[in-house]
Design an enzyme around this catalytic site. Structure first.
Site, PDB file in Angstrom:
ATOM      1  N   CYS A 151      -5.340   0.433   3.323  1.00 17.19           N
ATOM      2  CA  CYS A 151      -5.438  -0.905   3.736  1.00 17.19           C
ATOM      3  C   CYS A 151      -6.902  -1.509   3.472  1.00 17.19           C
ATOM      4  O   CYS A 151      -6.955  -2.666   2.810  1.00 17.19           O
ATOM      5  CB  CYS A 151      -5.148  -1.050   5.170  1.00 17.19           C
ATOM      6  SG  CYS A 151      -6.080  -0.079   6.455  1.00 17.19           S
ATOM      7  N   GLN A 178       0.835  -1.137  -0.170  1.00 14.46           N
ATOM      8  CA  GLN A 178       0.187   0.074  -0.134  1.00 14.46           C
ATOM      9  C   GLN A 178       0.653   1.269  -0.067  1.00 14.46           C
ATOM     10  O   GLN A 178       0.378   2.459  -0.245  1.00 14.46           O
ATOM     11  CB  GLN A 178      -1.065   0.025   1.202  1.00 14.46           C
ATOM     12  CG  GLN A 178      -0.391  -0.039   2.577  1.00 14.46           C
ATOM     13  CD  GLN A 178      -1.245  -0.105   3.730  1.00 14.46           C
ATOM     14  OE1 GLN A 178      -1.829  -1.055   4.038  1.00 14.46           O
ATOM     15  NE2 GLN A 178      -1.679   1.192   4.615  1.00 14.46           N
ATOM     16  N   HIS A 233      -6.483  -1.271  11.409  1.00 17.56           N
ATOM     17  CA  HIS A 233      -6.021  -1.768  10.169  1.00 17.56           C
ATOM     18  C   HIS A 233      -6.824  -2.986   9.536  1.00 17.56           C
ATOM     19  O   HIS A 233      -7.252  -3.757  10.373  1.00 17.56           O
ATOM     20  CB  HIS A 233      -4.221  -2.581  10.467  1.00 17.56           C
ATOM     21  CG  HIS A 233      -3.563  -2.750   9.257  1.00 17.56           C
ATOM     22  ND1 HIS A 233      -3.383  -1.996   8.166  1.00 17.56           N
ATOM     23  CD2 HIS A 233      -2.881  -3.846   9.105  1.00 17.56           C
ATOM     24  CE1 HIS A 233      -2.858  -2.647   7.330  1.00 17.56           C
ATOM     25  NE2 HIS A 233      -2.325  -3.741   8.029  1.00 17.56           N
TER      26      HIS A 233
END
Ligand SMILES: *[C@@H]1O[C@H](CO)[C@@H](O)[C@H](O)[C@H]1NC(C)=O
Ligand SMILES: *[C@@H]1O[C@H](CO)[C@@H](O)[C@H](O)[C@H]1NC(C)=O
Length: 466
Positions: free
Chosen positions: A277, A271, A413
């Site tokens: 993400c 990324q 995340h």
């Protein structure tokens, strides 16, 4: 967090310093008083502003520090009518990032406490407005103690410093790091040192088999790591779009399963310096869903989501639940090679002509890890989210961080669950991350399964392709 200063400590410190500089009196001054007595001034007083500016200028002229220093906090101020006005001002003065030669107004403070080199200063300024004169009657400064005990490299024993410097040198070579100035090198070394210690702390408390240590993120502060690679939006439960609950699996979970062995998982992606993400987690899921529908694995475009998903915030984070909806609205996803990743938001360049994968809806999965495992084995890789604090330090093995390092409510995340099993008796989830192949075990993170570690069960979802 690391820079947090418990309030009572700060107050106590301020009191001690205040006493040393004789500012207790100022704090107690009334806003109004008998004529001629010193009274407190409010922060927005224009005369005070002028006096502060003057004090700051004189202070910088009189010091041989390399950086411009500015008032970082006004502690107290009084004024007294004399022949003109006498201001007594107590402030904190700190380093800005500008060298002396630059303009005072546009310089930001250093983000790091250590670099600020904050002093507490008392200035007395005599303003005679009708003569347009300002005089500095008094300037007295002393360094402000840092709120926490901080360990600097110099504090380490000589052998320790040599070892640390070698570690840092190896780190710089291995991860191709270059810093532009000596100051930056010093600052990064300091952060690196802190991170080596944090990794050791997580290591000593790990309940699995994981190894933590120096990673490519070891020169980043927690703050930098969070803001660059993580996604705080994931903890904003209220932003979540409600999704239908997925029907449970038809049969119980087999002992282990790994979609990589069945060709449903594309290579690990990266990324970059972008909080995207969520896009990688969702494309990974849809790649799996299309593999199961169509028998071919195609790598799908995250950049399309970064550019065209108006429900999410591109590099500033997003939510899988939004991304599914955006994909439905757009009409589907293009191939990775047709709409390739740049790692920053651009103008949307989507064409429905190039769509290779559509979705019809999305579902939320059970929060029970056994049910998640059973669903995964039957239906494909799953988009999940977790608290990634320990991931900054992870190298290999099954990570089972102590709860204080991995609050399940602070999810930041999004990743892809591709399999599960046991390693030497330790149950794990196999997690495809999006930080490149050199992260963790060939780009994968292995997390303990069975205790809802790091909140891994909290946000499991999947697209549905009819
Ligand atoms: C699978 O998808 C590809 C690309 O969209 C298409 O060309 C192919 O016909 C599909 N195969 C099946 C069995 O549906
Ligand atoms: C699923 O979505 C596709 C693309 O939007 C559409 O062509 C198809 O008819 C939908 N399938 C069902 C069963 O609704």
């Amino acid at each position: 967090m690391a820079m947090g200063c418990q309030i009572f400590v700060c107050v106590a410190l301020a009191a001690v310093l205040g006493a040393a500089l004789g500012l207790d009196e100022d704090m107690d001054r009334p806003l109004f008083g008998p004529p001629g007595s010193a009274i407190r001034v409010i922060d927005s007083d224009p005369g005070l502003k002028k006096a502060l500016h003057f004090a700051q200028e004189r202070y910088n002229l009189g010091s041989n520090a390399m950086h411009l220093r500015k008032v970082s906090r006004l502690i107290s101020a009084t004024k007294q009518l004399v022949k003109g006005i006498r201001y007594t001002i107590t402030v904190e003065m700190s380093n800005t990032q500008c060298k002396k030669s630059t303009m005072l107004r546009t310089c930001d403070f250093y983000p790091e406490l250590q670099q600020l080199k904050t002093e507490i200063c008392v200035f007395e300024i005599w303003d005679i407005p009708w003569q347009s004169t300002l005089n500095l009657l008094k300037q007295k400064c002393q360094p402000k103690a840092l709120p926490e005990e901080t360990t600097t490299v110099e504090d380490a024993s000589p052998e320790e410093s040599v070892e640390l410097l070698n570690l840092f040198k190896d780190f710089m070579v291995k991860y191709n790091k270059a810093y532009s100035t000596q100051e930056e090198v010093d600052r990064r070394l300091q952060i690196f040192h802190e991170n080596v210690k944090t990794a050791a702390r997580i290591q000593s408390l790990d309940q699995g088999s994981a190894e933590y240590g120096i990673t490519k993120f070891s020169d980043l502060t927690e703050e930098e790591f969070r803001s660059t690679y993580l996604n705080p939006l994931l903890s904003q439960w209220t932003l979540q779009r409600p999704m239908k609950l997925a029907p449970s699996a038809r049969s119980p979970a087999p002992a282990s399963w790994d979609w990589r062995d069945h060709g449903a998982v594309s290579p690990v992606k990266n990324q970059g310096m972008c909080g995207s993400c969520w896009a990688f987690s969702v494309t990974g899921n849809i790649e799996g869903q299309w593999f199961l529908k169509n028998g071919t694995l195609q790598s799908l475009s995250e950049q399309e989501l970064v550019d065209c998903d108006g429900l999410d915030q591109a590099c500033r984070g997003g939510l899988p639940s939004n991304a599914y909806e955006a994909i439905e609205n757009l009409g589907g996803l293009e191939l990775e090679r047709d709409y390739s990743y740049t790692g920053h938001k651009q103008r949307c360049d989507f064409t429905s002509r190039k769509v290779v994968a559509y979705i019809n809806s999305s579902v939320e999965l059970s929060k029970d890890e056994n049910e998640i495992a059973a669903w995964l084995a039957e239906n494909g890789p799953i988009s999940v989210a977790l608290n990634a604090f320990a991931m900054q330090f992870y190298k290999k093995g099954v990570s089972h961080p102590f709860k204080i390092f991995c609050n399940p409510w602070m999810i930041d995340h999004a990743v892809l669950l591709v399999g599960y099993g046991d390693r030497n008796g330790i149950p794990f989830w196999a997690i495809k991350n999006s930080w490149g192949e050199e992260y963790g075990e060939q780009g994968y993170y292995y997390l303990y399964r069975g205790s809802n570690a790091c909140g891994i069960n909290r946000m499991a979802s999947s697209a549905v392709v009819n």
